[in-house]
Design an enzyme around this catalytic site. Structure first.
Site, PDB file in Angstrom:
ATOM      1  N   ASN A  35       1.016  -1.384  -0.225  1.00 12.79           N
ATOM      2  CA  ASN A  35       0.116  -0.142   0.034  1.00 12.79           C
ATOM      3  C   ASN A  35       0.738   1.387  -0.193  1.00 12.79           C
ATOM      4  O   ASN A  35       1.918   1.491   0.459  1.00 12.79           O
ATOM      5  CB  ASN A  35      -1.099  -0.046   1.281  1.00 12.79           C
ATOM      6  CG  ASN A  35      -0.491  -0.152   2.397  1.00 12.79           C
ATOM      7  OD1 ASN A  35       0.694  -0.875   2.561  1.00 12.79           O
ATOM      8  ND2 ASN A  35      -1.025   0.534   3.498  1.00 12.79           N
ATOM      9  N   ILE A  36       0.391   2.324  -0.830  1.00 13.62           N
ATOM     10  CA  ILE A  36       1.212   3.460  -0.874  1.00 13.62           C
ATOM     11  C   ILE A  36       0.163   4.718  -0.460  1.00 13.62           C
ATOM     12  O   ILE A  36      -0.799   4.941  -1.325  1.00 13.62           O
ATOM     13  CB  ILE A  36       1.681   3.653  -2.433  1.00 13.62           C
ATOM     14  CG1 ILE A  36       2.523   2.427  -2.627  1.00 13.62           C
ATOM     15  CG2 ILE A  36       2.491   4.994  -2.425  1.00 13.62           C
ATOM     16  CD1 ILE A  36       2.874   2.345  -4.250  1.00 13.62           C
ATOM     17  N   GLU A  37       0.318   5.075   0.721  1.00 10.65           N
ATOM     18  CA  GLU A  37      -0.520   6.330   0.934  1.00 10.65           C
ATOM     19  C   GLU A  37      -0.134   7.765   0.594  1.00 10.65           C
ATOM     20  O   GLU A  37       1.068   7.766   0.028  1.00 10.65           O
ATOM     21  CB  GLU A  37      -0.627   6.213   2.624  1.00 10.65           C
ATOM     22  CG  GLU A  37      -1.214   4.845   3.048  1.00 10.65           C
ATOM     23  CD  GLU A  37      -1.592   4.689   4.667  1.00 10.65           C
ATOM     24  OE1 GLU A  37      -0.926   5.425   5.431  1.00 10.65           O
ATOM     25  OE2 GLU A  37      -2.361   3.770   4.910  1.00 10.65           O
ATOM     26  N   CYS A  40      -4.137   0.736  -2.537  1.00 11.05           N
ATOM     27  CA  CYS A  40      -3.749  -0.500  -1.934  1.00 11.05           C
ATOM     28  C   CYS A  40      -2.808  -1.363  -2.530  1.00 11.05           C
ATOM     29  O   CYS A  40      -2.584  -1.271  -3.722  1.00 11.05           O
ATOM     30  CB  CYS A  40      -5.299  -1.351  -2.026  1.00 11.05           C
ATOM     31  SG  CYS A  40      -6.402  -0.527  -0.963  1.00 11.05           S
ATOM     32  N   GLU A  48      -2.945  -4.833  -2.994  1.00 10.29           N
ATOM     33  CA  GLU A  48      -3.412  -5.757  -4.123  1.00 10.29           C
ATOM     34  C   GLU A  48      -3.415  -4.841  -5.507  1.00 10.29           C
ATOM     35  O   GLU A  48      -3.071  -5.456  -6.513  1.00 10.29           O
ATOM     36  CB  GLU A  48      -4.922  -6.105  -3.826  1.00 10.29           C
ATOM     37  CG  GLU A  48      -4.946  -6.652  -2.438  1.00 10.29           C
ATOM     38  CD  GLU A  48      -5.329  -5.895  -1.298  1.00 10.29           C
ATOM     39  OE1 GLU A  48      -4.827  -4.572  -1.046  1.00 10.29           O
ATOM     40  OE2 GLU A  48      -6.358  -6.270  -0.213  1.00 10.29           O
ATOM     41  N   CYS A  99     -10.221  -5.028   0.107  1.00  9.09           N
ATOM     42  CA  CYS A  99     -11.461  -3.967   0.145  1.00  9.09           C
ATOM     43  C   CYS A  99     -12.163  -3.867  -1.159  1.00  9.09           C
ATOM     44  O   CYS A  99     -11.966  -4.626  -2.133  1.00  9.09           O
ATOM     45  CB  CYS A  99     -10.776  -2.389   0.176  1.00  9.09           C
ATOM     46  SG  CYS A  99     -10.341  -1.653  -1.247  1.00  9.09           S
ATOM     47  N   CYS A 123     -10.667  -3.048  -4.532  1.00 10.94           N
ATOM     48  CA  CYS A 123      -9.699  -4.192  -4.959  1.00 10.94           C
ATOM     49  C   CYS A 123     -10.433  -5.225  -5.450  1.00 10.94           C
ATOM     50  O   CYS A 123     -10.158  -5.832  -6.575  1.00 10.94           O
ATOM     51  CB  CYS A 123      -8.748  -4.413  -3.712  1.00 10.94           C
ATOM     52  SG  CYS A 123      -7.365  -3.267  -3.378  1.00 10.94           S
TER      53      CYS A 123
HETATM   54  N1  THU Z   1      -5.445  -1.426   2.143  1.00 12.60           N
HETATM   55  C1  THU Z   1      -4.754  -2.051   1.475  1.00 12.60           C
HETATM   56  O1  THU Z   1      -3.500  -2.081   1.088  1.00 12.60           O
HETATM   57  N2  THU Z   1      -5.551  -3.203   1.008  1.00 12.60           N
HETATM   58  C2  THU Z   1      -6.758  -3.377   1.376  1.00 12.60           C
HETATM   59  O2  THU Z   1      -7.400  -4.347   0.738  1.00 12.60           O
HETATM   60  C3  THU Z   1      -7.621  -2.706   2.547  1.00 12.60           C
HETATM   61  C4  THU Z   1      -6.715  -1.604   2.694  1.00 12.60           C
HETATM   62  C5  THU Z   1      -4.294  -0.190   3.071  1.00 12.60           C
HETATM   63  C6  THU Z   1      -4.879   1.263   2.449  1.00 12.60           C
HETATM   64  C7  THU Z   1      -4.404   2.097   3.610  1.00 12.60           C
HETATM   65  O3  THU Z   1      -2.762   2.437   3.071  1.00 12.60           O
HETATM   66  C8  THU Z   1      -4.480   1.130   4.829  1.00 12.60           C
HETATM   67  O4  THU Z   1      -4.527  -0.291   4.170  1.00 12.60           O
HETATM   68  C9  THU Z   1      -5.525   1.265   5.846  1.00 12.60           C
HETATM   69  O5  THU Z   1      -6.707   1.451   5.210  1.00 12.60           O
END
Ligand code: THU
Length: 127
Positions: free
Chosen positions: A42-44, A53, A55, A86, A89
């Site tokens: 994940n890259i915020e 996300c 995935e 999520c 995804c």
């Molecule tokens: N996140 C994912 O990488 N994959 C998911 O299926 C659900 C959420 C990440 C997004 C965010 O950076 C962190 O989890 C919290 O929501």
């Protein structure tokens, strides 16, 4: 490639997660039907909606490299328990791989697999 090996690659990818806001790190490893593996984290972003996300990072890496046929995806997180993909995804998975196997690891280290269609029936498509 065994499911355990795919989980290990997801764990390795999780080390690159950029999650300064949620502190919740996620890693994914996507196995293509030709045997190639693409990983993602994940890259915020400070504009939260711009976050990607793990995935989707893995899926977009694969598609951008010409791979569109997927067999399985392993997903892990710093949360420890099973981390389900999520809704966004899942929608992206449905676009390319409605037969995808989703491999998760629980807090005791046990692997469980789910069929994509069991966790995302009737996903949207232009049909
Ligand atoms: N996140 C994912 O990488 N994959 C998911 O299926 C659900 C959420 C990440 C997004 C965010 O950076 C962190 O989890 C919290 O929501």
């Amino acid at each position: 490639m065994t499911d355990s090996e795919l989980i290990m690659l997801a764990e390795k990818a999780m080390e690159n997660a950029y999650a300064p806001y949620s502190k919740f790190k996620v890693g994914a490893a996507l196995l293509c039907t030709d045997g190639k593996v693409f990983t993602g984290c994940n890259i915020e972003n400070s504009s939260f909606g711009a976050t990607n996300c793990a995935e989707r990072t893995a899926i977009f890496k694969a598609v951008s490299e010409g791979c569109r046929s997927f067999e399985a995806i392993a997903i892990v997180s710093s949360g420890g328990g099973e981390t389900y993909p999520c809704g966004i995804c899942r929608q992206v998975m449905g676009e390319f791989a409605p037969n995808l196997r989703i491999i998760l690891k629980n807090s005791e280290g046990k692997l469980t697999q789910y069929k994509f269609m069991d966790i995302m029936p009737n996903f949207f498509s232009l049909n």
